[in-house]
Scaffold this motif. Structure first.
Motif, mmCIF file in Angstrom:
data_model
loop_
_atom_site.group_PDB
_atom_site.id
_atom_site.type_symbol
_atom_site.label_atom_id
_atom_site.label_comp_id
_atom_site.label_asym_id
_atom_site.label_seq_id
_atom_site.Cartn_x
_atom_site.Cartn_y
_atom_site.Cartn_z
ATOM 1 N N LEU A 84 15.356 -36.823 19.875
ATOM 2 C CA LEU A 84 14.569 -35.629 19.606
ATOM 3 C C LEU A 84 15.355 -34.393 20.000
ATOM 4 O O LEU A 84 16.167 -34.427 20.928
ATOM 5 N N LYS A 85 15.083 -33.331 19.297
ATOM 6 C CA LYS A 85 15.720 -32.049 19.567
ATOM 7 C C LYS A 85 14.630 -31.022 19.838
ATOM 8 O O LYS A 85 13.652 -30.943 19.096
ATOM 9 N N VAL A 86 14.803 -30.235 20.890
ATOM 10 C CA VAL A 86 13.872 -29.146 21.185
ATOM 11 C C VAL A 86 14.311 -27.945 20.349
ATOM 12 O O VAL A 86 15.430 -27.452 20.497
ATOM 13 N N LEU A 87 13.441 -27.497 19.441
ATOM 14 C CA LEU A 87 13.760 -26.346 18.607
ATOM 15 C C LEU A 87 13.721 -25.069 19.436
ATOM 16 O O LEU A 87 12.957 -24.955 20.396
ATOM 17 N N ASP A 88 14.551 -24.124 19.049
ATOM 18 C CA ASP A 88 14.598 -22.836 19.737
ATOM 19 C C ASP A 88 13.302 -22.061 19.525
ATOM 20 O O ASP A 88 12.659 -22.168 18.476
ATOM 21 N N GLY A 89 12.957 -21.263 20.499
ATOM 22 C CA GLY A 89 11.829 -20.347 20.369
ATOM 23 C C GLY A 89 10.483 -20.970 20.659
ATOM 24 O O GLY A 89 10.356 -22.160 20.940
ATOM 25 N N LEU A 90 9.473 -20.101 20.582
ATOM 26 C CA LEU A 90 8.082 -20.508 20.774
ATOM 27 C C LEU A 90 7.361 -20.436 19.441
ATOM 28 O O LEU A 90 7.752 -19.685 18.550
ATOM 29 N N PHE A 91 6.270 -21.192 19.340
ATOM 30 C CA PHE A 91 5.501 -21.262 18.107
ATOM 31 C C PHE A 91 4.035 -20.958 18.375
ATOM 32 O O PHE A 91 3.534 -21.178 19.477
ATOM 33 N N CYS A 92 3.366 -20.458 17.331
ATOM 34 C CA CYS A 92 1.923 -20.207 17.343
ATOM 35 C C CYS A 92 1.265 -21.155 16.353
ATOM 36 O O CYS A 92 1.850 -21.498 15.324
ATOM 37 N N ILE A 93 0.041 -21.527 16.655
ATOM 38 C CA ILE A 93 -0.770 -22.327 15.736
ATOM 39 C C ILE A 93 -2.008 -21.506 15.415
ATOM 40 O O ILE A 93 -2.758 -21.123 16.310
ATOM 41 N N THR B 130 5.864 -17.331 7.026
ATOM 42 C CA THR B 130 6.987 -18.100 6.478
ATOM 43 C C THR B 130 8.342 -17.625 6.991
ATOM 44 O O THR B 130 9.376 -18.054 6.494
ATOM 45 N N ALA B 131 8.340 -16.748 7.992
ATOM 46 C CA ALA B 131 9.601 -16.310 8.597
ATOM 47 C C ALA B 131 10.074 -17.384 9.577
ATOM 48 O O ALA B 131 9.291 -18.176 10.079
ATOM 49 N N GLY B 132 11.344 -17.407 9.850
ATOM 50 C CA GLY B 132 11.887 -18.369 10.810
ATOM 51 C C GLY B 132 12.374 -19.632 10.127
ATOM 52 O O GLY B 132 12.193 -19.833 8.929
ATOM 53 N N THR B 133 12.980 -20.491 10.927
ATOM 54 C CA THR B 133 13.578 -21.712 10.389
ATOM 55 C C THR B 133 12.607 -22.891 10.335
ATOM 56 O O THR B 133 12.901 -23.896 9.707
ATOM 57 N N PHE B 134 11.476 -22.784 11.024
ATOM 58 C CA PHE B 134 10.479 -23.856 10.972
ATOM 59 C C PHE B 134 9.099 -23.232 10.892
ATOM 60 O O PHE B 134 8.734 -22.380 11.692
ATOM 61 N N PHE B 135 8.343 -23.655 9.892
ATOM 62 C CA PHE B 135 6.930 -23.308 9.787
ATOM 63 C C PHE B 135 6.241 -24.413 9.009
ATOM 64 O O PHE B 135 6.872 -25.168 8.278
ATOM 65 N N CYS C 157 3.900 -21.333 13.060
ATOM 66 C CA CYS C 157 5.047 -20.475 12.759
ATOM 67 C C CYS C 157 5.663 -19.945 14.044
ATOM 68 O O CYS C 157 5.090 -20.071 15.121
ATOM 69 N N SER C 158 6.830 -19.342 13.882
ATOM 70 C CA SER C 158 7.531 -18.744 15.007
ATOM 71 C C SER C 158 6.673 -17.654 15.638
ATOM 72 O O SER C 158 6.139 -16.785 14.942
ATOM 73 N N GLN C 159 6.549 -17.701 16.935
ATOM 74 C CA GLN C 159 5.771 -16.697 17.651
ATOM 75 C C GLN C 159 6.399 -15.311 17.489
ATOM 76 O O GLN C 159 5.700 -14.299 17.462
#
Length: 132
Positions: free
Chosen positions: A8-17, A31-36, A49-51
């Protein structure tokens, strides 16, 4: 349950739900950021999405939970594999860590509150997972 050497890899940054009404338009900032992740169901529109991409005035206007870290299972994972989410969620449940799980075509993502990240990593490592 089958055993796999999961990485597993911990993705950078914090996320909001976020939870929006099912008919709402998907906000551009989601839809900004590398993961959403965006899921529309009959009852709701859920957005992860990215916080950092969330405008400051939005959080008070919507139902949201912030402060999540994302652990990505290194994939791609074959569809014939079984028990991956069960193994991860069981290890975290035993450690008292609540999760928000997202599956994609290639892999799985587990979100945990930032305050629980260290506990989550320790639990997963003790169950044979490798964490980057």
């Amino acid at each position: 349950m089958e055993q796999y050497n999961l990485k597993l890899k911990v993705l950078d940054g914090l996320f909001c739900i976020f939870r929006l009404e099912p008919f709402q338009v998907i906000p551009k900032w989601a839809t900004a950021g590398t993961f959403f992740s965006i899921t529309r169901a009959e009852e709701e529109l859920s957005i992860v999405c990215s916080q950092n991409s969330v405008p400051e005035d939005i959080e008070s206007q919507m139902v949201c939970e912030n402060g999540w870290k994302c652990l990505k299972v290194e994939g791609p994972l074959d569809f014939s594999l079984t028990g991956i989410l069960a193994r991860l969620s069981s290890a975290l449940a035993d450690a008292g860590v609540s999760i928000f799980a997202i599956s994609t075509y290639d892999t799985d993502h587990i979100l945990v509150k930032e305050v629980n990240l260290e506990n989550a990593i320790n639990a997963l490592v003790s169950h044979g997972c490798m964490i980057q």
